[in-house]
Design an enzyme around this catalytic site. Structure first.
Site, PDB file in Angstrom:
ATOM      1  N   HIS A   1      -6.346  -5.685  -1.477  1.00 29.81           N
ATOM      2  CA  HIS A   1      -5.594  -4.962  -1.149  1.00 29.81           C
ATOM      3  C   HIS A   1      -4.221  -5.499  -0.289  1.00 29.81           C
ATOM      4  O   HIS A   1      -3.622  -5.893   0.566  1.00 29.81           O
ATOM      5  CB  HIS A   1      -5.913  -4.297  -0.222  1.00 29.81           C
ATOM      6  CG  HIS A   1      -4.902  -2.803   0.432  1.00 29.81           C
ATOM      7  ND1 HIS A   1      -4.756  -1.689  -0.774  1.00 29.81           N
ATOM      8  CD2 HIS A   1      -4.401  -2.425   1.206  1.00 29.81           C
ATOM      9  CE1 HIS A   1      -4.022  -0.969  -0.608  1.00 29.81           C
ATOM     10  NE2 HIS A   1      -3.912  -1.076   0.438  1.00 29.81           N
TER      11      HIS A   1
ATOM     12  N   SER B   1       1.132  -1.252  -0.097  1.00 28.22           N
ATOM     13  CA  SER B   1      -0.016  -0.043  -0.424  1.00 28.22           C
ATOM     14  C   SER B   1       0.668   1.168   0.257  1.00 28.22           C
ATOM     15  O   SER B   1       1.770   1.434  -0.594  1.00 28.22           O
ATOM     16  CB  SER B   1      -0.995   0.080   0.998  1.00 28.22           C
ATOM     17  OG  SER B   1      -2.142   1.172   1.160  1.00 28.22           O
TER      18      SER B   1
ATOM     19  N   ASP C   1      -8.649  -5.590  -5.174  1.00 29.61           N
ATOM     20  CA  ASP C   1      -8.485  -4.096  -4.784  1.00 29.61           C
ATOM     21  C   ASP C   1      -8.904  -3.034  -5.118  1.00 29.61           C
ATOM     22  O   ASP C   1      -8.550  -3.137  -6.494  1.00 29.61           O
ATOM     23  CB  ASP C   1      -7.054  -3.864  -4.316  1.00 29.61           C
ATOM     24  CG  ASP C   1      -6.852  -3.372  -3.714  1.00 29.61           C
ATOM     25  OD1 ASP C   1      -7.528  -2.025  -2.822  1.00 29.61           O
ATOM     26  OD2 ASP C   1      -5.319  -2.403  -3.440  1.00 29.61           O
TER      27      ASP C   1
END
Ligand SMILES: *[C@@H]1O[C@H](CO)[C@@H](O)[C@H](O)[C@H]1NC(C)=O
Ligand SMILES: *[C@@H]1O[C@H](CO)[C@@H](O)[C@H](O)[C@H]1NC(C)=O
Ligand SMILES: *[C@@H]1O[C@H](CO)[C@@H](O)[C@H](O)[C@H]1NC(C)=O
Ligand SMILES: *[C@@H]1O[C@H](CO)[C@@H](O)[C@H](O)[C@H]1NC(C)=O
Ligand SMILES: *[C@@H]1O[C@H](CO)[C@@H](O)[C@H](O)[C@H]1NC(C)=O
Ligand SMILES: *[C@@H]1O[C@H](CO)[C@@H](O)[C@H](O)[C@H]1NC(C)=O
Ligand SMILES: *[C@@H]1O[C@H](CO)[C@@H](O)[C@H](O)[C@H]1NC(C)=O
Ligand SMILES: *[C@@H]1O[C@H](CO)[C@@H](O)[C@H](O)[C@H]1NC(C)=O
Ligand SMILES: *[C@@H]1O[C@H](CO)[C@@H](O)[C@H](O)[C@H]1NC(C)=O
Length: 555
Positions: free
Chosen positions: A484, A174, A424
């Site tokens: 994610h 991320s 995601d």
């Protein structure tokens, strides 16, 4: 040029940590329900020269060969989210039970094949803090890279010197799409000028990375259209007002959005901005209720349909990990036929369970958490809102960092892995693929054809390898069906992926050497067990969990 005397003075004020590995070893982690056949350590690393920035680390040694397996640094994003949170919710060996009292085994933990260093970064996250100013939360990309670099120097030099020459990788997820390339550049600089203590820097793995803000914004519009989120007539309108009916794949939707922080976006007031913003509000704040942006297909129930102890889901949670023993009727009894949730809620409640666990006094004692942290900060959170809210994003495009690393790194067989769970919507696979494609063009890298890779004879995703003239490789890989949090959503494929990456096995379908047999119950010397009554279902956690999953963080 620094005069020698001054240099010596500078060196002499650099604090030499008196800590050593033995003092940091965790010998009695509460609530562990399985045999831990590995050593692990928790303590602090200095994140600045003055020694006032204390970064908490948790080193989980390999279940393979701890003395020779490589080291992987793991960083969660946020900015402001804890890597120890990622350890408990994604890739570590301990998964919390829903009540936060006990820990069951994740057989797909990445420490099956590597020593994993979880670093809570920057200061202000988790147990990490500034001893001279506990409200110090204002930070930015360069400061974070500096802290992580300093912490690694302290780790290799003073705190865990047995790792001084160990092959190491840096990895994360991320917002680490910015943390990692910025750290990699200083590592390459420090190794090349011979100031960094460990020269065996071997690679970098970035999961669902925030590496290119413009591309992730533009790709999300396309992703949304092709996942059924946009009406046909609205899409026609968007093509006209945003793209002037030109090639929609090259359309710059981001030009019609305003942002003040490079993480959250609004319409710029134009017609295109209006339509694009309507689209993105399905994946960016303010999100509609009951849509998880971190995994398009993950549903969280608020509240669960039933909290009765006869609910199949509750049975599953209570029974985990010994499903067979507590569910004598086998698999059928744990299926929840009217559920749309394939993960039995784990991503919805694990964050709360971890928070309960890590705020227990006996757990903090086992982790050697400093009493000054307890008396000043006092509360462990998975993500820090103050850090996120005051964070300065400096780099909206990380291309120059990749270029520097690829052109200057001297370690033979240096490798980069850019992997994406393909469902995601926070950092989608398409924008990250564009980012690396452009990088490859800028460096005249060669490319192999994109092929599928498989896990247990099923397609696990797709992978494409780029190779630079310096022989550095960049693998762009998707993980099918993961959101994610790839190691949580697709644990088996994620472990196989990282094992092959660090093993320099170009074929990601290889399963050789990955053993996922569960450990038995704890031996009396290794761990304490949870009190047997501590596992009763507790539905009051769930409301908090639902709201927690809707935070806007780039975990
Ligand atoms: C402590 O940090 C806060 C937030 O970054 C800052 O506003 C404040 O000035 C700092 N205090 C001192 C004494 O440096
Ligand atoms: C690391 O390598 C250096 C130089 O070869 C050597 O002096 C040192 O003993 C090694 N340290 C460890 C822990 O292996
Ligand atoms: C070596 O590189 C590191 C990382 O960029 C930097 O902090 C350090 O000042 C450099 N040292 C010298 C002597 O140039
Ligand atoms: C977006 O930014 C532009 C340029 O700064 C400004 O003119 C416009 O008013 C902003 N729009 C909105 C809706 O804030
Ligand atoms: C622990 O706290 C004391 C103050 O109580 C402080 O002097 C020391 O630097 C702290 N150590 C770490 C590793 O945080
Ligand atoms: C590798 O390619 C880069 C970018 O195209 C170029 O600048 C560099 O000179 C090349 N290096 C070698 C060794 O060919
Ligand atoms: C790009 O790479 C190709 C194939 O390796 C080579 O023939 C060509 O000269 C390179 N071009 C530049 C500008 O480096
Ligand atoms: C990759 O490994 C798998 C599993 O061992 C094997 O079936 C496949 O043929 C291999 N692919 C290549 C291209 O070698
Ligand atoms: C459920 O959790 C809440 C909040 O932590 C606590 O106050 C309550 O006592 C728990 N109930 C049971 C039955 O464990």
């Amino acid at each position: 040029m620094i005069p020698l005397l001054l240099l010596l003075l500078l060196l002499s004020v650099t604090p030499c940590s008196a800590q050593n590995a033995a003092a940091d070893e965790i010998t009695n982690l509460p609530g562990v329900t399985f045999n831990t056949n590995f050593k692990h350590y928790s303590g602090y690393l200095n994140g600045n020269m003055q020694g006032t920035w204390k970064l908490h680390y948790w080193l989980v040694e390999s279940q393979g060969n701890a003395a020779t397996d490589p080291l992987i640094l793991w960083l969660n994003g946020g900015p402001g989210c804890s890597s120890v949170g990622g350890m408990f919710e994604e890739l570590g060996p301990f998964y919390p039970e829903r009540d936060g009292n006990s820990l069951y085994e994740n057989v797909f933990s990445w420490n099956k094949v590597a020593n994993v260093l979880f670093l809570e970064s920057p200061i202000g996250v988790g147990f990490s803090y500034d001893t001279s100013n506990t409200s110090n939360v204002k930070t930015d990309d360069d400061t974070v890279a500096y802290q992580n670099y300093q912490a690694l120097i302290d780790f290799f030099t003073n705190v865990q010197p047995a790792y001084a020459n160990r092959t190491f990788y840096i990895a994360g997820e991320s917002y680490s799409g910015i943390y990692l390339p910025t750290l990699a550049r200083v590592l390459v600089q420090g190794i090349n000028n011979e100031s960094f203590p460990n020269k065996n820097f071997q690679g970098m793995a970035i999961g669902n990375g925030y590496m290119n803000v413009k591309y992730l914004t533009n790709s999300l519009v396309l992703w949304s259209n092709y996942h059924g989120l946009i009406a046909l007539e609205d899409w026609e309108k968007i093509k006209t007002v945003c793209c002037n009916n030109q090639d929609v794949d090259k359309c710059d939707f981001s030009a019609h959005l305003n942002t003040t922080d490079n993480m959250n976006f609004n319409s710029d007031g134009s017609e295109c901005g209006y339509y694009v913003y309507q689209t993105l509000t399905d994946q960016t704040p303010p999100w509609p209720a009951n849509q998880d942006p971190y995994n398009f297909y993950q549903d969280c129930y608020d509240p669960l349909p039933t909290t009765s102890t006869s609910s199949p889901m509750i049975n599953f949670i209570k029974g985990h990990p010994n499903i067979a023993a507590t569910n004598p009727h086998g698999t059928a009894s744990i299926l929840w036929h009217d559920s749309t949730d394939s993960q039995r809620g784990n991503p919805c409640w694990s964050e709360d369970a971890v928070t309960i666990y890590l705020n227990k006094a006996e757990v903090q004692a086992a982790l050697h958490i400093n009493s000054s942290w307890q008396s000043t900060v006092g509360q462990w959170n998975d993500c820090s809102d103050p850090i996120y809210n005051s964070y300065t994003v400096i780099y909206t495009d990380t291309t120059p960092f990749f270029q520097h690393v690829i052109n200057n790194v001297k370690t033979p067989n240096f490798r980069i892995l850019v992997y994406n769970g393909d469902v995601d919507t926070i950092c989608d696979y398409l924008g990250d693929s564009w980012h690396i494609r452009d990088l490859a063009i800028s460096l005249n890298m060669t490319s192999k054809p994109r092929t599928s890779w498989s896990f247990r004879n099923q397609i696990a995703g797709y992978v494409q390898r780029y190779t630079a003239n310096t022989s550095v490789t960049v693998d762009v890989l998707t993980v099918k069906g993961a959101g994610h949090f790839v190691p949580n959503d697709r644990p088996g494929p994620a472990l196989q992926m990282i094992a092959n990456f660090i093993g320099n096995v170009a074929n990601y379908s290889t399963a050789t050497g990955i053993i996922v047999t569960p450990q038995g119950p704890p031996t009396s010397s290794s761990t304490t067990t949870a009190p047997s009554g501590a596992r009763a279902a507790n539905s009051s956690f769930l409301l908090v969990a639902i709201s927690a999953v809707l935070l806007k963080k780039l975990f």
